[in-house]
Design an enzyme around this catalytic site. Structure first.
Site, PDB file in Angstrom:
ATOM      1  N   ARG A 317       1.255  -8.086   5.248  1.00  0.00           N
ATOM      2  CA  ARG A 317       1.221  -6.872   6.069  1.00  0.00           C
ATOM      3  C   ARG A 317       2.164  -7.001   7.276  1.00  0.00           C
ATOM      4  NH1 ARG A 317      -1.689  -1.946   6.977  1.00  0.00           N
ATOM      5  NH2 ARG A 317      -2.845  -2.191   5.054  1.00  0.00           N
ATOM      6  N   GLU A 720      -7.261   0.758  13.082  1.00  0.00           N
ATOM      7  CA  GLU A 720      -6.309  -0.272  13.513  1.00  0.00           C
ATOM      8  C   GLU A 720      -5.090   0.236  14.275  1.00  0.00           C
ATOM      9  OE1 GLU A 720      -6.179  -3.576  10.161  1.00  0.00           O
ATOM     10  OE2 GLU A 720      -6.491  -1.581   9.326  1.00  0.00           O
TER      11      GLU A 720
END
Ligand SMILES: Cc1cc2nc3c(=O)[nH]c(=O)nc-3n(C[C@@H](O)[C@@H](O)[C@H](O)COP(=O)(O)OP(=O)(O)OC[C@H]3O[C@@H](n4cnc5c(N)ncnc54)[C@H](O)[C@@H]3O)c2cc1C
Ligand code: FES
Ligand code: FES
Lengths: 771, 484
Positions: A317, A720
């Site tokens: 990621r 997030e």
């Protein structure tokens, strides 16, 4: 959508479903549950060495310590003594070798928490020390990795850099971060008949706890039930690392056949559980005279600790976000997952994304400094396009780019240009204090990048009195998931949200769930709950049309009633009639995110269903004599799609921002030379307090007309992405540090920007300029 | 011998016979009283999840203060009232105004920190706190929240403080008379298999106990001692609680000196100091948190002799003197002769600090600076205090003291010498900063490197110079460009 008149339908700013219980102390967390007859309390005995062979583990004194009921270590594990979400390389109890200071060696249960904790300190271990590896630098030098290196590339970065009119090299190290959930790790295991185990676990991932407990006990999933009503914060720290806690509680409970409560003391929690990965990021970039990036290469090296945990996906990621909002024509991203003799690092809000973004934002800032132009202009020059320059380094088309609306809007609302001039003037006139200003954007990919995890289930039941029981696979950790899902079901049935009860997440209600993570909680579980409600609603429509003899399209649910042709009746009455007509009033629902796929071999595909965007402007002031600094003002514009509950979403944005700010400023993890964590308590590890939050904190949600994808009520995930809005604080501090120096130099500054780091950076700059 | 701890829990009288001498209020609440609304987040006074309010008799009224229940021993509640989050709902079951405001502003997310915030805000409102940002920040400095980013909580505080105060459910008169009854009897003496908690009410009783138990551990606010128990798992044999001794709680102010009893909580001691030395106001605001200052004492801070204790550098500069007592014998020790080595003091066996005397000098120009990673509720990396008397252009008196630079809080003689007799100029200041190199050899630890400590200590001399010359030097007091 019809005008909502029910109480608590979607888009309404209702309070958190447990708000009243929170403020009155009535909300029950795992450790608050009534004590069960015979319950004992546990503690974990921890390794004192960072890397050593266990020659002998003498637990006699532990056994003899007052109140002790059971003591277990590796050879007492009836099943498999290891766990791990991907690779099972994390031992529950170290068997032959300890690999970090604090690693679990054994566990003890006693009549009181204090007795257990005292006993846990009485073990005598004989070690034969082995050579440890502590840092990324050491690990890179020795090729010490938990997983093989991985590369993502497009075009020819080395050639583009070599041929570019300008090029730069740089490095930034980003620090780790402790989750510091206010409720520490805790689990209660209760043995039942048949050797079954019921586990209350403060976990984001009940299904994984269920599977792991089954494995360590040598049982199967059907024998284990895991339940969690709510967590006192999690932030990724309870995605994987709640599991060993539950396993130890279950092992002890199985061993002594009594309920066992294992709640970690804060210091033990901080020593024993993993953190956000620290990264070393090296870059090389080639760019033209306007700041357009022509080619860039990143080497991302992450400290992963002793095991794989989720490091594979986390560093992936980071790679996926090494572009952030910028189109990179020629790009190579190499990544390394370093094995070190430190606790295994794990998921933390942003999941590698924040580190990836810091890399490219550093590149942007360095380019801007070297060309002497405003970093915002370099950013704008490199933004993804709408119809062209819209393919990511992993080959995914960016189809929902809102940067071209968002950035100018924020630039205006924050008065960025005028304030830039004001800051320059201030810095010209002042030598003691320097100000800094920065606007940074965020583009964050939504979906688990491991595609099969993008699924969810729900279970909805209507009782005869018309009230609704709602259960789904997501867990409540404070993010407001239960509230939003209840709003979704209320909207579907057109009943007040007060008629609905969301109950504890439990593996016997909804099976085979994914972790509540990757910001996907509402997207996945909302759709699943909606599907379940729709199924029941369709049955009710069928029934009503039939019963009252009207066409189906004349059965309408509205504001706690159902109109059936010309007449109407309360929802409750229809439910009663349907029950008597033997219509099933319960249904499961399921959802799997469509369209996504990813081929890791070629590092290409469409790993994300969509992107969430946001941007922030931060202004800071720095004391050039001490390095202390203060955030003066923050303006945020964030894209939450069409919000299901704007109050909750704004809470997520503000909370995420402040948590990100902590990571980048005061939250510093310090280890000594022997691998011992020195900052293992809030006395030494400093998360932000109220006074660190800017008095001038303006947060708006961007109205874009909603998510382009068919996400529940066109909302966007918001857990997030806001954390990375705090990058603006770090770069504003860098800006202020750079302002101490009249000439332009490339500034190298690591995170967190503590007062010490700021002052030493200022000193270093002064020395460089003097040379 | 009285071995029963008696206190009001809400409005109910609780009697606990011979409790464990060092069981904390939090342990009692969660495991015995089963009031689980009060949470444990750290068990060391830093997170505030365990915040409760204690009501104590002061003259004609009951004074309410927020404290950390995790590090305070249950037996210290004797004769007091304890209020927890469960006590706040109105008699009709509706939420208290503080709770209601928290709901309205979305002040809770995971909710784990929330009861602690509610209690801090309740105490603030009970003490008629002003609805200003700085008052609210100060009241909340000891409460950590990892979810909300605080903005909504600050909004709740602002809302509730601006509204007229609601009636409390407990009847103040009834509480006052109940507490008056509870404080009539003799001293509390708990003995559990030779582990004791003794609470003398005057110096004479103290002396008696000390004769019997010469090695007893003295406890005042327990903000240091509590952690020995909760974190280091020390078993304390005999504990003597000083908090009820009237003679140690005096505050006397004369024309030329301020005398503060060793057991005066910092919350009460600080305003007295600030009257004479306003610079200490913002400084002590950064000393721990409201909850810790409500328990912790000046005497405890000094006796603990931590090299990073914050009250010592300014008190060294102000030339404070300690009056120490053993039985009926007292002697005075100048503070700069008190610290012998790392956590070693000039106190003899059975000797206690009775009072701290601070001379009031109106000609001293004072500067006090605390450097820590976080502005609030943090321990100093370096703490620097400076005092000069300048006549004409010449520095005729100079005292400089630092915390965090050596094994004890200490004066900086070389630096002082470099200032004395010199003109009050930047050049002098630079030389004085250079001289610090000979005064201290700081160490590196998790709070800061030796290099940083050295550098920042030097720079503080310059900061002091600038402040005395009229510049605003507090970075935390600065505002944004748009507000200029
Ligand atoms: C969360 C937290 C934050 C803190 N922040 C700070 C800070 O910012 N700055 C700072 O300086 N300190 C800080 N401290 C430490 C601090 O609160 C104290 O040192 C405090 O002043 C001690 O006072 P007390 O009454 O609680 O002492 P106690 O804990 O009761 O006692 C401390 C020591 O002093 C002895 N003692 C107490 N009174 C006497 C007496 N009259 N005569 C002789 N000996 C005595 C005791 O025997 C013991 O050895 C913090 C502590 C905590 C838990
Ligand atoms: S539990 Fe953290 S301050 Fe008491
Ligand atoms: S609401 Fe979760 S810690 Fe404050």
């Amino acid at each position: 959508m019809t005008e909502t008149r029910i109480k608590g339908g979607v888009r309404q700013r209702i309070p958190h479903e447990s708000a009243t219980k929170h403020v009155s102390g009535e909300a029950l967390y795992t450790d608050d549950l009534p004590v069960i007859e015979g319950q004992v309390f546990a503690a974990i005995g921890m390794s004192e060495k960072p890397h050593a062979r266990i020659v002998e583990l003498d637990l006699c004194e532990v056994h003899e310590s007052p109140g002790v009921v059971a003591v277990i270590s590796a050879h007492d594990v009836p099943g498999y003594n290891a766990m791990g979400p991907v690779v099972r390389d994390d031992e529950i109890f170290a068997s032959e070798r300890v690999q970090y200071v604090g690693q679990s060696l054994f566990a003890v249960a006693a009549d009181t928490v204090e007795h257990a904790r005292v006993a846990a300190r009485k073990a005598r271990a004989v070690y034969e020390e082995l050579e440890p590896v502590f840092t990324v630098d050491d690990a890179m030098e020795r090729g010490s990795f938990v997983l093989p290196p991985h590369t993502m590339k497009r075009g020819d970065a080395p050639a583009a850099i070599a041929n570019a009119p300008n090029c730069l090299k740089g490095r930034i190290r980003t620090g780790g971060q402790d989750h510091f959930y206010l409720e520490g790790q805790v689990a209660i295991a209760v043995p039942g008949e048949d050797g079954d185990m019921w586990v209350h676990s403060s976990t984001q991932h009940p299904s994984e706890v269920q599977e792991a407990v089954a494995e360590v006990l040598g049982k199967t999933a059907k024998d284990i039930t895991v339940e969690v009503r709510r967590m006192g914060g999690a932030f990724g720290g309870k995605e994987v690392q709640a599991t060993p806690i539950a396993c130890v509680a279950a092992l002890l409970a199985d061993n002594c056949q009594r309920p066992v409560n294992l709640r970690l003391d804060r210091d033990d929690d901080m020593v024993l559980t993993g953190k956000r990965h620290a990264f070393r990021i090296d870059y090389e970039v080639g760019f033209d005279d306007d700041g357009l990036i022509l080619g860039v290469q990143f080497d991302l090296a992450a400290r992963c600790g002793i095991s794989a945990d989720l490091s594979g996906a986390i560093v992936d990621r980071a790679m996926f976000h090494s572009d952030n909002c910028y189109y990179l024509e020629n790009v190579t991203i190499n990544s390394y997952r370093c094995k070190t003799n430190t606790v295994s690092d794990t998921a933390f809000r942003g999941f590698g994304g924040p580190q990836g973004m810091l890399g490219i934002e550093t590149v942007i800032e360095d380019i801007a400094a070297s060309l002497g132009i405003d970093p915002l202009d370099v950013r704008s020059k490199n933004f993804y396009g709408t119809d062209e320059k819209n393919i990511t380094p992993y080959g995914m088309e960016v189809t929902d780019n809102v940067l071209h609306d968002l950035i100018p809007a924020l630039e205006r609302s924050s008065d960025y240009r005028a304030r830039r001039r004001a800051v320059e003037k201030f810095n010209y006139e002042n030598d003691l204090f320097k100000k800094g200003l920065s606007l940074t954007p965020v583009k964050f990919g939504i979906s688990f990048t491991v595609s099969h995890l993008n699924q969810a289930g729900a279970l909805v039941s209507i009782y005869k009195d018309g009230t609704v029981h709602l259960n789904h696979g997501g867990t409540e950790m404070g993010q407001g998931l239960f509230t939003k899902i209840a709003q979704i079901v209320a909207e579907e049935f057109q009943i007040d949200v007060g008629e609905i009860k969301v109950t504890a997440t439990a593996t016997d209600k909804v099976p085979n769930t994914s972790a509540t993570a990757a910001s996907s909680g509402t997207d996945l579980n909302g759709k699943a709950a909606e599907a379940a409600a729709k199924t029941i609603k369709a049955r009710l429509v069928d029934f009503a049309a039939d019963h009252f003899g009207v066409p189906q399209d004349e059965v309408l649910f509205e504001n706690n009633s159902v109109s059936v042709g010309p007449t109407g009746l309360p929802f409750k009455e229809l439910v009663g009639l349907a029950y008597h007509a033997r219509v099933p009033l319960s249904s499961t629902g399921f959802y799997a995110t469509p369209q996504i796929y990813y081929d890791r071999e070629t590092a290409s595909g469409k790993p994300f269903y969509y992107f969430a965007y946001g941007a922030a402007v931060s202004e800071v002031i720095v004391d050039t004599l001490t390095g202390e600094n203060k955030v003066l003002r923050v303006d945020v514009l964030h894209d939450a799609g069409k919000s299901i509950n704007p109050a909750i979403d704004i809470g997520q944005v503000k909370g995420g921002f402040v948590q990100g700010m902590g990571w980048l400023t005061t939250e510093e993890l310090v280890w000594d030379n022997g691998g011992r964590l020195l900052t293992h308590a809030p006395s030494t590890y400093k998360i932000p307090t109220a006074a660190d939050v800017p008095a001038d904190f303006n947060v708006e949600l961007l109205d874009t007309g909603g998510n382009k994808q068919d996400v529940i009520y066109r909302s966007k995930a918001v857990g997030e992405p806001p954390l990375m809005l705090a990058n603006s604080v770090f770069f504003a501090i860098r800006d202020a540090v750079a302002a101490t120096c009249k000439t332009r130099v490339q500034l190298s500054m690591d995170t967190p920007a503590t007062a010490e780091r700021v002052l030493l950076s200022i000193e270093k700059l002064a020395k460089e300029v003097a040379l | 011998m009285r071995n029963r701890v008696r206190f009001l829990l809400g409005s109910e009288l609780i009697v606990v016979t011979n409790p464990d001498p060092t069981v904390t209020v939090l342990q009692y609440l969660r495991t015995v009283a089963r009031r689980t609304g009060t949470k444990e987040g750290c068990a060391e006074g830093d997170c505030g999840a365990c915040t409760v309010v204690v009501g104590e008799l002061t003259g004609d009224s009951v004074r309410y203060r927020a404290i950390n229940s995790c590090i305070v021993f249950l037996a210290t509640l004797d004769g007091k009232q304890l209020l927890t989050v469960e006590d706040l709902r109105c008699t009709d079951g509706s939420l208290h105004a503080v709770q209601q405001a928290m709901v309205e502003t979305h002040g809770s997310q995971c909710g784990f920190c929330t009861p602690g915030f509610v209690m801090s805000l309740w105490a603030l409102s009970a003490n008629n706190g002003e609805a200003t940002r700085s008052v609210i920040e100060e009241a909340l400095a000891g409460n950590l929240c990892r979810c909300t980013g605080y903005d909504s909580i600050i909004e709740a505080a602002t809302t509730v403080l601006a509204r007229p105060r609601t009636e409390e459910t407990h009847n103040p008169q009834a509480v006052h008379s109940a507490l008056t009854d509870l404080t009539k009897d003799g001293p509390l003496e708990i003995d559990v298999d030779g582990r004791r908690f003794l609470a003398p009410r005057d110096l004479k009783e103290l002396h008696g106990f000390q004769e019997l138990y010469p090695n007893a551990v003295l406890v005042a606010g327990a903000t240091d001692v509590g952690l020995w128990v909760t974190k280091q798992h020390h078993v304390l044999e005999t504990v003597i609680y000083l908090g009820n001794i009237a003679e140690l709680r005096v505050i006397e102010s004369s024309n030329d000196a301020l005398t503060i009893g060793a057991c005066v909580p910092l919350t009460d001691a600080v305003p007295e100091l600030v009257v004479h030395f306003p610079q200490l106001g913002p400084f002590f605001q950064r000393f721990a948190s409201t909850q810790i200052r409500n328990s912790g004492t000046l005497g405890g801070n000094i006796a603990n002799a931590s090299p990073i204790g914050d009250s010592m550098p300014p008190l060294l500069v102000l030339n404070a003197t300690l009056t120490v007592r053993r039985g009926s014998v007292t002697r005075d020790i100048p503070l700069d002769e008190f610290f012998l080595d790392y956590q070693k003091t000039a106190l003899g066996e059975k000797e206690i600090i009775e009072t701290i005397k601070v001379p009031i000098r109106r000609d001293v120009r004072l500067g006090v600076y605390k450097i820590s990673k976080r502005k609030e509720q943090d321990i100093s990396t370096v703490c620097g205090a400076f005092g000069v008397v300048v006549e004409g252009d010449e520095i005729v008196k100079a005292r400089v003291a630092f915390g965090g630079m050596s094994a004890t809080p200490a004066r900086a003689p070389k630096c002082e010498l470099a200032l004395l007799g010199q003109p009050w100029t930047m050049d002098t200041v630079r030389k004085a900063a250079d001289a610090l190199e000979q005064d201290f050899t700081p160490i590196s630890d998790m709070r800061g490197s030796a290099e940083y400590r050295r550098l920042v200590a030097r720079n503080l001399v310059e900061k002091f110079y600038r402040e005395i010359n009229g510049q605003s030097v507090d970075v935390f007091a600065q505002v944004g460009s748009s507000d200029d």
